[in-house]
Scaffold this active site. Structure first.
Site, PDB file in Angstrom:
ATOM      1  CG  HIS A  91      12.036 -20.133   8.264  1.00 36.94           C
ATOM      2  ND1 HIS A  91      13.112 -20.865   7.787  1.00 36.94           N
ATOM      3  CD2 HIS A  91      10.953 -20.597   7.600  1.00 36.94           C
ATOM      4  CE1 HIS A  91      12.693 -21.713   6.876  1.00 36.94           C
ATOM      5  NE2 HIS A  91      11.402 -21.590   6.732  1.00 36.94           N
TER       6      HIS A  91
HETATM    7  O1  RIB Z   1      12.401 -18.254   3.780  1.00 37.89           O
HETATM    8  C1  RIB Z   1      11.699 -18.143   4.997  1.00 37.89           C
HETATM    9  C2  RIB Z   1      11.264 -16.733   5.231  1.00 37.89           C
HETATM   10  O2  RIB Z   1      10.378 -16.314   4.181  1.00 37.89           O
HETATM   11  C3  RIB Z   1      10.453 -16.559   6.530  1.00 37.89           C
HETATM   12  O3  RIB Z   1      10.646 -15.272   7.033  1.00 37.89           O
HETATM   13  C4  RIB Z   1       9.038 -16.725   6.061  1.00 37.89           C
HETATM   14  O4  RIB Z   1       8.094 -16.066   6.917  1.00 37.89           O
HETATM   15  C5  RIB Z   1       9.080 -16.024   4.732  1.00 37.89           C
HETATM   16  O5  RIB Z   1       8.977 -14.632   4.984  1.00 37.89           O
END
Ligand code: RIB
Ligand code: CA
Length: 313
Positions: free
Chosen positions: A243
């Site tokens: 992500h």
């Molecule tokens: O949903 C994914 C996000 O939530 C990413 O930033 C992960 O690190 C958590 O913070």
């Protein structure tokens, strides 16, 4: 071309950690003014020390790291140890940090950095709940014109949520903060699950990190080995979604990503859909677009960029 001035706000978190390393390897692209930590994946006391651990792993103990909000604006903190492990970066066996945590609060650092900069000169990267950014905007509204753009990881538009059926974790944890940021009219680039679920750390890509044969490569390999397993089981992916590094990669090579400008609002009323990122993808209401939301990327280019940059640390 003058380099961007960047503030990176995060809740490390394995994927935040890889994003920080990508940022540290990109000094030719931007000046990293500082890193601010927020409670999210794990409590603040751990996210701030993890941010420092990762800076030291990346050979940058000089980076200023600040601790910010320990809980969301209105709601009880929801953490994600079940995904990230109790350390938040399980899979990497890193020593306690030696570099100091800065004395100033993260919110005050964001404000002072913006207020001492020209208009439209600061880029803010948000990799966790948006609590610090929202608090800074409320405490000092004059920072808004100082911000060139906010690039964030968060939300789910055509994808379903990963924390509730309606909401992605970062937005769900602090939906009120996200609403303040989205409604601020600061130019916003959003990397929702729609795009990050296409940035999968497949076994061959994971092996590329391990083949770096460096402390950074080994730590990323270990962290992502751990981080991958949850999403692969849940979604049947052939790798875990990476992500947060999508945000940093966008600063370096925006052409890797594709999206569209749409009108975006954050749900803060209904408990059932709390934190939903309601994007008018088909412009049915013809409201003024206020966010550029990415829904696709060239994943080969993304991982090539990431691996090459991590190899320099
Ligand atoms: O949903 C994914 C996000 O939530 C990413 O930033 C992960 O690190 C958590 O913070
Ligand atoms: Ca994060």
């Amino acid at each position: 071309m003058k380099k961007r001035s960047v503030i990176l706000d995060c809740d490390p978190g394995q994927d935040d950690a890889v994003a920080i390393l990508l940022a540290l390897s990109s000094t030719e692209n931007f000046d990293l003014l500082g890193i601010t930590a927020v409670a999210g994946n794990v409590p603040l006391s751990i996210t701030e020390s993890n941010a420092r651990r990762i800076c030291e792993l990346g050979g940058r103990p000089d980076i200023k790291v600040f601790a910010g909000a320990s809980q969301p604006l209105m709601r009880k903190l929801v953490t994600a140890e079940w995904i990230h492990g109790k350390t938040g970066i399980d899979g990497a066996d890193l020593p306690d940090p030696v570099m100091p945590l800065q004395d100033d609060h993260a919110v005050d650092f964001i404000i002072s950095s913006c207020m001492s900069a020209p208009d439209k000169s600061i880029t803010v990267c948000l990799l966790g709940p948006m609590t610090n950014m929202a608090l800074a905007m409320v405490k000092e509204p004059r920072i808004v014109p100082k911000i060139y753009e906010i690039v964030c990881m968060g939300g789910a538009v055509k994808e379903l949520g990963n924390t509730t059926p309606a909401a992605e974790f970062n937005i769900y944890v602090d939906p009120h903060a996200a609403k303040i940021v989205v409604d601020s009219d600061v130019p916003l680039i959003m990397m929702p699950l729609d795009v990050t679920h296409k940035a999968l750390v497949t076994p061959s890509r994971l092996q590329d990190f391990k083949n770096l044969n460096s402390p950074v490569g080994n730590a990323c390999g270990g962290m992502l080995d751990y981080f991958n397993r949850f999403d692969m089981t849940r979604y049947g992916f052939d790798g875990g979604p990476l992500h947060d590094p999508c945000v940093i990669a966008y600063l370096i090579e925006p052409e890797i990503f594709r999206g569209r400008k749409v009108h975006l609002e954050i749900e803060v009323s209904s408990e059932l859909t709390m934190g939903q990122t309601v994007a008018d993808w088909w412009n049915v209401e013809e409201k003024i677009p206020n966010a550029y939301i990415c829904d696709d990327l060239d994943s080969e280019k993304f991982f090539r960029l990431l691996t090459r940059r991590l190899a320099t640390l």
